[in-house]
Design a protein around this motif. Structure first.
Motif, PDB file in Angstrom:
ATOM      1  N   VAL A 710     -43.134  33.550 -19.968  1.00 51.16           N
ATOM      2  CA  VAL A 710     -41.936  33.715 -19.540  1.00 51.16           C
ATOM      3  C   VAL A 710     -41.476  33.820 -17.926  1.00 51.16           C
ATOM      4  N   ILE A 711     -40.989  32.615 -17.362  1.00 49.06           N
ATOM      5  CA  ILE A 711     -41.223  32.658 -15.793  1.00 49.06           C
ATOM      6  C   ILE A 711     -39.388  33.250 -15.655  1.00 49.06           C
ATOM      7  N   ARG A 712     -39.268  34.280 -14.884  1.00 50.72           N
ATOM      8  CA  ARG A 712     -38.782  34.399 -14.028  1.00 50.72           C
ATOM      9  C   ARG A 712     -37.295  35.203 -15.288  1.00 50.72           C
ATOM     10  N   LYS A 713     -37.982  35.325 -16.260  1.00 49.78           N
ATOM     11  CA  LYS A 713     -37.065  35.777 -16.887  1.00 49.78           C
ATOM     12  C   LYS A 713     -35.968  34.948 -17.753  1.00 49.78           C
ATOM     13  N   ARG A 714     -35.742  33.365 -17.484  1.00 47.29           N
ATOM     14  CA  ARG A 714     -35.119  32.598 -18.013  1.00 47.29           C
ATOM     15  C   ARG A 714     -35.949  31.619 -18.344  1.00 47.29           C
ATOM     16  N   PHE A 715     -36.548  31.469 -18.092  1.00 52.97           N
ATOM     17  CA  PHE A 715     -38.024  30.497 -19.104  1.00 52.97           C
ATOM     18  C   PHE A 715     -38.604  30.695 -19.638  1.00 52.97           C
ATOM     19  N   LYS A 716     -39.268  30.296 -20.725  1.00 54.09           N
ATOM     20  CA  LYS A 716     -40.159  30.790 -21.514  1.00 54.09           C
ATOM     21  C   LYS A 716     -41.181  28.940 -22.028  1.00 54.09           C
ATOM     22  N   ALA A 717     -42.400  29.359 -21.491  1.00 52.70           N
ATOM     23  CA  ALA A 717     -42.714  27.126 -22.078  1.00 52.70           C
ATOM     24  C   ALA A 717     -44.053  28.381 -22.915  1.00 52.70           C
ATOM     25  N   GLU A 718     -44.633  27.211 -23.004  1.00 50.04           N
ATOM     26  CA  GLU A 718     -45.818  27.054 -23.705  1.00 50.04           C
ATOM     27  C   GLU A 718     -46.373  25.862 -23.600  1.00 50.04           C
ATOM     28  N   ILE A 719     -47.801  25.734 -23.841  1.00 50.43           N
ATOM     29  CA  ILE A 719     -48.497  24.047 -23.837  1.00 50.43           C
ATOM     30  C   ILE A 719     -49.851  24.316 -24.869  1.00 50.43           C
ATOM     31  N   TYR A 720     -50.395  23.845 -25.711  1.00 51.15           N
ATOM     32  CA  TYR A 720     -50.995  24.071 -26.456  1.00 51.15           C
ATOM     33  C   TYR A 720     -51.952  22.839 -27.003  1.00 51.15           C
ATOM     34  N   GLY A 721     -53.498  22.508 -27.133  1.00 46.46           N
ATOM     35  CA  GLY A 721     -53.753  21.842 -27.509  1.00 46.46           C
ATOM     36  C   GLY A 721     -54.871  21.973 -29.146  1.00 46.46           C
ATOM     37  N   GLY A 722     -55.183  21.359 -29.661  1.00 44.88           N
ATOM     38  CA  GLY A 722     -56.146  21.799 -31.219  1.00 44.88           C
ATOM     39  C   GLY A 722     -56.628  20.316 -31.247  1.00 44.88           C
ATOM     40  N   VAL A 723     -57.967  20.687 -32.396  1.00 44.41           N
ATOM     41  CA  VAL A 723     -58.359  19.463 -33.478  1.00 44.41           C
ATOM     42  C   VAL A 723     -59.136  20.397 -34.287  1.00 44.41           C
ATOM     43  N   ASP A 724     -58.526  18.821 -35.497  1.00 43.40           N
ATOM     44  CA  ASP A 724     -58.563  19.564 -37.015  1.00 43.40           C
ATOM     45  C   ASP A 724     -60.079  18.491 -37.116  1.00 43.40           C
ATOM     46  N   ASN A 725     -60.923  19.561 -38.151  1.00 44.48           N
ATOM     47  CA  ASN A 725     -61.597  19.135 -38.594  1.00 44.48           C
ATOM     48  C   ASN A 725     -63.061  18.348 -37.978  1.00 44.48           C
TER      49      ASN A 725
END
Length: 768
Positions: A710-725
């Motif tokens: 949560v950035i400055r109570k006004r923005f929420k950001a999420e970044i992710y990555g994954g590998v299947d099999n």
């Protein structure tokens, strides 16, 4: 100057101010506490003021009351199994409706069932999945989440083909799922003929899944496999946000979505629009979806909750078809030649509308009622036909819950009914290279289903609960064949009763024991009731099951290690056996008896929580172990003239692996970094009733890493990555059981699943 009127006015003003101040001290803040997903009232929640003092507790209706002096400027609402909710009290607040979110770590404490008992004390095998479980992967499919439930199996190769089975029931369905009742927000997803396709569900909109395994519930009608209840996401209480998300991955995977959430006291709104496309691992396997969902909850007064659901889904999917073993060895990316030539695919639009109401008629009597309509249009070229269907259904479901307030043997009674009628207007044509040729069928199917149910829960003692249930179900198929009127007719199944009895006793938080005997039945689907010439088979009856089960649940190591162990035996009779007469024509007989004996164990260990470490928020290993000893007891294959051609008594049930192990670990830090790992072992399984061909065992490893902040109570950001099999295993999750080879070739059993693949995404929310 006459000062008397002035003195009198001054006195009255002072008296009024004093009275207002005195009344202000006695003004009460009232409210109700609900489960965000199920809308059940939550009893026993504690309310603390700014000083941490307990100032109130919710009663059996989720109701609480406290003065403004007690409440000060904020309160904290806490209940085992749910996330603690911090609430700022505004000056205008007089009555609030607080909604608590499930804690994904303490699922044995979550309230389930009609009467809102904690999962640990509820008789029967009930598994819960939260949005965290579903989002452990890419969020494109329910497969990885459902397969973490012991005894539940979801097979999927492309996004257009999926099949769900519970304890072996439903695995023999050639497409979609059967023997399972599926609901979303109390609206049936299962069609009136017993088939279910879940492609219309946007996985990212699901907030909670409740799985009842086996014929353990008499209140949901027919179904030997069990019940799956989906609840769509709702806005977190007190949040108002707009989220934009994007996902990209291997094989042309792309998804974008926009979601609006508003969790107020009087209205809870969740609206989402999503678009996704996947080119597919194999040739001719492109899949495109568009979703729009509106999920609303209204609190007009302290006795009433109104819910509204509107959803629309468009799907355009190509079907690559099954391959032989030789074809898989040569090139697993290829598609079945016939499917490509015939442009096999599924092009469909679903629309689902529902409105529901929960009403507290008195302190002892409540009612929950929902009305719904569900319709779709289907354009479906297949390898051997071209099908166009138009389906529409409508129905309703209602239940009354009554607590008479007995001083001894406290009992809660539930009675209700469900009605659903569906009409399919179907046409079938010759498939001429993906185009409609000559018409060869024009049939209307009108199916009517109703169910009446009763359930009582009686406290035989402070820790002992007796559950009695009875369901009465009826189904009718009415077929009108316009091209062959002689094949028109009506198939009525006699009303079937499904009694259930369960006894549970809680010895300690470390051990609750449950024993039950339950019955169920599954009628043939609309595609299974036909004979060779297309007329209705008057001899075909429903499959029946009797289930015996012993279940132990509890928490060890200061309740950090949760376990759920089920041992069961289910005897199936009148099981439908398929006999392929020729390409595109399969007939069925009630000639099978199977024995399902198994054990299921779910484990979850909270190794580290936020109170143990300065940096770690959660470290949780988990595991699900399934052992299945499913065999044919009396299983004979008949030909079109009802002559026995093969006997498979004693063989293993087709499509079921003896051992399945699903394990993983969730790691979350307080700074927002998280890691999820999941491992699946699937034992070898027979591909045909003769047990002469098997799919070898395989191992799958999936992993995902992300960062949310949560950035400055006004923005929420999420970044992710994954590998299947990650291990790059070559396997087929979705197999064509009992595939038949025509013309001397090999049978096409296999739908190859993707090899190693990756994905990454970004979610950004603006908080109003």
């Amino acid at each position: 100057m006459n000062v008397y009127p002035i003195l009198r006015t001054t006195f009255l003003l002072c008296f009024a101010a004093w009275m207002w101040q005195a009344n202000a001290q006695n003004l009460f803040l009232t409210g109700h506490i609900y489960d965000t997903q199920t809308r059940q009232p939550l009893a026993g929640a504690t309310i603390r003021n700014n000083s941490g003092q307990v100032v109130a507790q919710s009663d059996k209706d989720g109701f609480f009351r406290l003065s403004q002096a007690q409440a000060t400027t904020a309160i904290d609402v806490a209940l085992m199994g749910y996330k603690t909710q911090h609430i700022t009290i505004a000056a205008e607040h007089r009555d609030i409706n607080i909604q608590l979110e499930t804690d994904p770590v303490q699922l044995d404490e979550v309230r389930v069932g009609l009467n809102s008992r904690v999962n640990r004390a509820t008789p029967g095998s009930i598994a819960l999945l939260t949005a965290d479980d579903i989002q452990r992967g890419s969020g494109m499919s329910l497969q990885s989440a459902l397969n973490t439930v012991p005894g539940v199996r979801m097979d999927q190769s492309t996004l257009s083909d999926s099949r769900i089975s519970i304890r072996g029931n439903g695995v023999r369905s050639p497409w979609g799922s059967r023997a399972i009742k599926v609901y979303i927000n109390d609206i049936p997803v299962t069609e009136t003929d017993g088939t279910t396709r879940i492609e219309a569900l946007d996985v990212n909109n699901i907030g909670r899944v409740e799985v009842i395994k086996g014929p353990a519930s008499s209140i949901y009608g027919a179904g030997t496999a069990g019940v799956i209840n989906f609840q769509l996401q709702r806005a977190p209480y007190g949040e108002r946000s707009l989220e934009v998300s994007g996902l990209t991955g291997s094989y042309g995977l792309n998804r974008t979505a926009t979601t609006f959430r508003s969790g107020g006291d009087k209205v809870n709104s969740y609206v989402a629009y999503g678009w996704q496309e996947y080119n597919g691992y194999r040739l001719h396997s492109n899949d495109m979806r568009r979703f729009i969902t509106g999920n609303f909850q209204f609190f007009p007064n302290d006795k009433q909750i109104i819910t509204v659901l509107v959803s629309r889904t468009t799907q355009h999917s190509q079907i690559p078809g099954a391959l032989t073993q030789t074809q898989v060895s040569e090139n697993p990316l290829q598609a079945n030649v016939t499917n490509v030539d015939k442009q096999a695919g599924r092009y469909q639009n679903w629309t689902r509308v529902g409105i529901g109401q929960q009403y507290r008629l008195s302190d002892k009597l409540t009612n929950s009622t929902s009305l719904f309509s569900y319709f779709y249009d289907l354009n479906h070229p297949l390898a051997y036909a071209y099908i166009r269907n138009y389906y529409q259904s409508y129905g309703g479901r209602t239940r009354f819950t009554y607590d008479p307030g007995f001083n001894m043997f406290t009992t809660v009674f539930t009675v209700g009914a469900e009605f659903n009628q569906g009409l399919t207007k179907g046409s079938q044509y010759v498939n001429e290279h993906g185009l409609e040729g000559a018409i060869n069928a024009n049939i209307d199917n009108q199916n009517t289903f109703y169910s009446l149910f009763y359930q009582s829960e009686t406290a035989l003692g402070p820790k002992t609960l007796l559950t009695l249930g009875l369901g009465v179900n009826s189904l009718q198929y009415r077929v009108r064949d316009y091209l062959a009127p002689g094949q028109s007719g009506v198939k009525r199944f006699d009303p079937q009763a499904t009694p259930r009895i369960a006894l549970s006793h809680t010895f300690h938080e470390a051990l609750s024991l449950h024993a039950s005997v339950s019955t169920g039945f599954t009628p043939p689907t609309g595609s299974e009731i036909k004979t060779v010439d297309g007329s209705i088979n008057p001899l075909l009856q429903a499959e029946k099951a009797v289930n015996y089960e012993l279940n132990a649940k509890g928490g060890l190591l200061r309740s950090r290690l949760s376990y759920d162990l089920a041992i069961f035996r289910m005897d199936m009779s009148g099981e439908l056996i398929a006999q392929a007469v020729q390409q595109g024509i399969t007939i069925y007989h009630n000639a099978g008896k199977t024995g399902h004996r198994g054990a299921e164990l779910a484990l979850s260990w909270l190794a580290v929580d936020e109170a143990d470490s300065r940096w770690i928020q959660r470290l949780r290993p988990f595991a699900a172990i399934t052992y299945s000893d499913f065999t044919f007891i009396d299983y004979k294959i008949h030909d079109a003239d009802d002559r026995v051609t093969d006997v498979f008594d004693g063989n293993r049930l087709t499509g079921i692996a003896p051992w399945v192990i699903n394990a993983g670990i969730d790691f979350n830090t307080k700074m927002g970094l998280y890691v999820n790992c999941n491992y699946l072992y699937n034992d070898h399984l027979p591909l045909n009733d003769a047990n002469t061909v098997h799919h070898p065992a395989y191992h799958l490893l999936n992993t995902k890493i992300g960062y949310a902040r949560v950035i400055r109570k006004r923005f929420k950001a999420e970044i992710y990555g994954g590998v299947d099999n990650l291990l790059n295993q070559r396997y087929s999750s979705f197999v064509a059981l009992n595939a038949v080879a025509y013309g001397g070739g090999q049978p096409a059993f296999y739908n190859p699943s993707p090899d190693r693949s990756g994905y990454g995404g970004l979610n950004v929310s603006f908080l109003f």
